[in-house]
Design a protein around this motif. Sequence first.
Motif, PDB file in Angstrom:
ATOM      1  N   UNK A 251       0.771  -0.970  -0.034  1.00 53.06           N
ATOM      2  CA  UNK A 251      -0.038  -0.063   0.047  1.00 53.06           C
ATOM      3  C   UNK A 251       0.877   1.400   0.139  1.00 53.06           C
ATOM      4  N   UNK A 254       2.293   1.554  -3.373  1.00 51.17           N
ATOM      5  CA  UNK A 254       1.459   2.118  -4.397  1.00 51.17           C
ATOM      6  C   UNK A 254       1.092   3.660  -4.113  1.00 51.17           C
ATOM      7  N   UNK A 255       0.929   4.247  -2.720  1.00 51.77           N
ATOM      8  CA  UNK A 255       0.930   5.589  -2.703  1.00 51.77           C
ATOM      9  C   UNK A 255       2.117   6.379  -3.353  1.00 51.77           C
ATOM     10  N   UNK A 278     -10.099  -7.598   0.942  1.00 53.01           N
ATOM     11  CA  UNK A 278     -11.295  -6.905   0.748  1.00 53.01           C
ATOM     12  C   UNK A 278     -10.920  -5.846  -0.249  1.00 53.01           C
ATOM     13  N   UNK A 281     -12.091  -4.371  -5.124  1.00 55.42           N
ATOM     14  CA  UNK A 281     -12.868  -3.308  -5.832  1.00 55.42           C
ATOM     15  C   UNK A 281     -11.799  -2.421  -6.257  1.00 55.42           C
ATOM     16  N   UNK A 283      -8.249  -0.342  -7.546  1.00 55.39           N
ATOM     17  CA  UNK A 283      -7.450  -0.431  -8.619  1.00 55.39           C
ATOM     18  C   UNK A 283      -5.896   0.066  -8.438  1.00 55.39           C
TER      19      UNK A 283
ATOM     20  N   UNK B 222     -17.904  -6.860   3.883  1.00 61.96           N
ATOM     21  CA  UNK B 222     -17.709  -6.769   2.574  1.00 61.96           C
ATOM     22  C   UNK B 222     -18.550  -7.337   1.461  1.00 61.96           C
ATOM     23  N   UNK B 251     -15.652  -1.036   0.526  1.00 59.31           N
ATOM     24  CA  UNK B 251     -14.873  -1.897  -0.363  1.00 59.31           C
ATOM     25  C   UNK B 251     -15.827  -2.912  -1.036  1.00 59.31           C
ATOM     26  N   UNK B 254     -17.433  -0.922  -4.149  1.00 58.98           N
ATOM     27  CA  UNK B 254     -16.471  -0.822  -4.860  1.00 58.98           C
ATOM     28  C   UNK B 254     -16.244  -2.007  -5.752  1.00 58.98           C
ATOM     29  N   UNK B 255     -16.142  -3.077  -5.102  1.00 60.05           N
ATOM     30  CA  UNK B 255     -16.197  -4.143  -5.999  1.00 60.05           C
ATOM     31  C   UNK B 255     -17.323  -4.616  -6.902  1.00 60.05           C
ATOM     32  N   UNK B 258     -17.030  -2.130  -9.588  1.00 61.27           N
ATOM     33  CA  UNK B 258     -16.118  -2.603 -10.597  1.00 61.27           C
ATOM     34  C   UNK B 258     -16.910  -3.755 -11.434  1.00 61.27           C
ATOM     35  N   UNK B 279      -5.234   2.883   2.310  1.00 63.02           N
ATOM     36  CA  UNK B 279      -5.310   2.578   0.889  1.00 63.02           C
ATOM     37  C   UNK B 279      -5.505   3.755   0.248  1.00 63.02           C
ATOM     38  N   UNK B 280      -4.689   4.957   0.523  1.00 61.50           N
ATOM     39  CA  UNK B 280      -4.374   6.026  -0.091  1.00 61.50           C
ATOM     40  C   UNK B 280      -3.680   5.891  -1.468  1.00 61.50           C
ATOM     41  N   UNK B 281      -3.192   5.002  -1.672  1.00 59.05           N
ATOM     42  CA  UNK B 281      -2.391   4.623  -2.913  1.00 59.05           C
ATOM     43  C   UNK B 281      -3.196   4.359  -4.102  1.00 59.05           C
ATOM     44  N   UNK B 282      -4.396   3.381  -3.754  1.00 58.95           N
ATOM     45  CA  UNK B 282      -5.228   2.979  -4.708  1.00 58.95           C
ATOM     46  C   UNK B 282      -6.231   3.652  -5.239  1.00 58.95           C
ATOM     47  N   UNK B 283      -6.946   3.443  -6.168  1.00 58.40           N
ATOM     48  CA  UNK B 283      -7.980   4.360  -6.922  1.00 58.40           C
ATOM     49  C   UNK B 283      -9.225   3.750  -6.936  1.00 58.40           C
ATOM     50  N   UNK B 284     -10.541   4.483  -6.800  1.00 54.63           N
ATOM     51  CA  UNK B 284     -10.355   5.809  -6.411  1.00 54.63           C
ATOM     52  C   UNK B 284     -10.017   5.974  -4.971  1.00 54.63           C
TER      53      UNK B 284
END
Lengths: 350, 350
Positions: A251, A254-255, A278, A281, A283, B222, B251, B254-255, B258, B279-284
Motif C-alpha cells: 500500500x 502504491x501511494x 477486501x 474493488x 485499482x 464486505x 470496499x 467498490x467491488x 467494478x 489505501x490512499x495509493x489505490x484508486x479511487x
Amino acid sequence: MATIKDVARKAEVSTATVSAVINDSAYVSPELRARVLAAVRDLSYAPSLAARNLKRGRSQLIALVVADLANPFFSRVVWAAEAAVAAWGYSLLIFNSDEKPEVERRILARVRTLSCDGVILVPVGDSTEHLQSDPDGKPIPTVLFGRTVAGDRSDTVTIDNISASRQATEYLLDLGHTRLGTVTGPLHLTTGRGRLDGMLAAMRSRGLALESRYIRSGEFREDAAYSVARSLLEQPSRPTALYVASGLMALGVMRAVADLGLRCPGDISIASTDTIPGIGGLRPRLTRTEHPLVDMTNEAVRLLVDQIRRGGPAEPRNVVFQPSLVVGDSCAPVVARSVASPLSSSGSGQ
Amino acid sequence: MATIKDVARKAEVSTATVSAVINDSAYVSPELRARVLAAVRDLSYAPSLAARNLKRGRSQLIALVVADLANPFFSRVVWAAEAAVAAWGYSLLIFNSDEKPEVERRILARVRTLSCDGVILVPVGDSTEHLQSDPDGKPIPTVLFGRTVAGDRSDTVTIDNISASRQATEYLLDLGHTRLGTVTGPLHLTTGRGRLDGMLAAMRSRGLALESRYIRSGEFREDAAYSVARSLLEQPSRPTALYVASGLMALGVMRAVADLGLRCPGDISIASTDTIPGIGGLRPRLTRTEHPLVDMTNEAVRLLVDQIRRGGPAEPRNVVFQPSLVVGDSCAPVVARSVASPLSSSGSGQ
DNA sequence: AAAACTCACCTAATCGATTAGCTGGGTTCG
DNA sequence: CGAACCCAGCTAATCGATTAGGTGAGTTTT
C-alpha cells in the motif's frame, strides 16, 4: 457473587461434592447432583477462575504477542487466533510489542505473572532467552509465529519466505522484466531477509542480478514503505517492476507510485507477498502471494495446546506453510524496447 | 516458580514484609527492603496474579468484546485499546461475538468467571440485562462502544451517526446529485439506523426524498455490501451517487461497481462513513467521514477505569464524538443532463 | 518513672476453589 | 461370622498472595 460454600450450604452437601458435580470429577448420586445443580442455578453461581487457577496452577489464558497490531496482517491473526483459542476452551490476551525488544521483554514478564498457560509470539528480538520463566523454572509453552529466531528451540509456524518471493519474482521475470527492484522488510528478520533471498535466488537462476541500488528495506509499515519506495523510484533509471515483501508495504509503495505520477502497471509492475483483504474493488488489484493464514493460526494454537497438555516441550516442531500466487492486474508485460535496451529507458513514466 | 514464602525465607523476613516491599504499601527499613529486593532478584520472583487476584478480588484484566473481529474498523479498536489499557496497567482480553447475541451472552458469562475488572462492549443484542452479573451481585463495570442499546444505563462512547451521514450526503448534494442511494448497516443497530436517518434528514432539508428502492441495508461486511450494492445498481435506473455506511462496506460496494463495469466516480459517486486505513495509493480514493478512533478508544478506557476505581457506576455518561469529512476522488459533480431530467437518464454507465 | 504512643515488623486469618485422605454403611468372600 | 473391600460423600489441608491485628522496643508525655 455466590461462592462454592453458598452452594454447598444451600444444597446441604459439602463443597467437595459441589466441586465434583461442577467438574464431573467423581461420581455423585443423581439426587445430590440434582440438588447441587438446582442450587447453582438459584444462586447463579459461577466458579471463580482466580481461585480455581490458584489451586490448579493454570489459567485458561493464552497470550498472543504480535509485533505490530496496526498491521492488518496481524489483525487477521488476532481474528483467527480468537476463534481457534475459544474452540479449545481458552481465552485470548493480546499484546503489542510494537517491534521493540524491550517492550517484548516487559510483555513476557507480564505473561508470566498472569500465569498464562501459553504464548504465541511473533518475536521482534533476536534472542528468546527471556522465554525461560526463570533459571530453574520451566519455560512457558511457546509457539513462534511467522518469524523464527536463531538457536531457539520452540515450536514454530511460518511460511516459506523463499518460495513466496521466488514465485512473485518468477512471475515478473516471465513477463519479461529484467530490471527488478524490491522493497522488503528489515533484514534482521527472517521474513525480511528470506523474502529478499528468494528473490535473489530466482534472479540468479535466470542469470540476472539484482542491483543493490534497487534493494530497499524498511519496517513493515505503510509509511516506511512509502518513503523507501519514493527514494528507490526517484533514481534516474528506475526498475520496471518491484517485488514488495508485505501487503501493508505494498500500500505504501502504491501511494508512492501514485504520488510520483506513475501508473501501475503502465509505468511499473508491482507484485507482493500478502495483501490487504477486501480491496478487490480498488485499482489496481495486487498480484501477490497469499498465505493460508487461518490454517497457520489454527496450527499454532494446536501446537500450543498440545504443549500445554503434555506439560512440557517435546522435540521442537517447525511447520512451514506454502504460499500461492494470486494474479491481479498490477503487473504488465515489459514493452519490447525496455527489454532490448534496459539502460536507455529512463523517462518512461509521467 | 518462586513464591513469596521462598523470598521471605531467603531474605529472613516475614511474607508480610515482602508484600509491603513489593506493593509499597507500608514503610520498610532500607536494610530489610534491600534484602527483600535482592532475594526477589536472585529468585527472579514474580507474584502470582492468581493468588493476588483471589485475595484482592480483581484481576487487572479488561475484556474487549467486539461485534466482528474480521472488520478492520474493530481491528483498529483492538490496536488502540491494547495501548490504552496497557497504559493504565491492565491487560486486554479479546472476544468476538460475531454479531451473534447468544455468543455475546456466552462471552459475558466467561468474562464474569474470569472476574475481569471491566468490559468494553460493542453490543450486538438489543438488551443488556446479561450485563448484570446476577440478581443480587453488582454488575461488571461496562462501557458500550460505538453502538448503544435502548434502556441501558452503562457509559457509552459513540460517534454522531446522524452528523456523519449528513455531512457525506450534503457533500454529494452539493455536487449536484439528487438521485442518491445508500448501502447502510442493519437497521436495528444504532449505527445502521442513525446513518440512514442522517441521510434522510439531509435530503429532506433540501426538499428531496430518498426512494425506498435505493435504500439497502445489510450486515457490516464486505460480501454483504457487495451483494446488496449489486442488486441496488442493477436496477433499470440507478442512482448517480451512493452513501455507504462503513469503510468495509465501501470496499464491497467498490467491488460491485467494478464487477458491473461501472466507473467510480465517472458513472457513480461514492461517499462513505469510515474507510480502510492505508489505501490512499489505490484508486479511487474514498471520500468519507472519519472518526477520531484513537480518542474514542482512549475515552472508553478512561471511563471504564474510572468506573472500576470508584467501585460502581455513577450517573451514566454518554460521550459522543464528531466525525469529519475527508475528500478523496470517489465523487464527481453530476453532469448537467442528469440534473435537468433525472428520470430519463437510465443508461449512462456502460 | 509509669503511662501512653509510635514504629517496624511479624503471626495468622482469609480469599474460593481443588483434592488427599478419612469415615461409616453396605457387599463380598473365605 | 468376621475380615476385606467398595463407595458416596465429608473434613480439612492446600494453592500464594494480602492484611487485620498483635508484639516488643524505643520515644514522648505528664
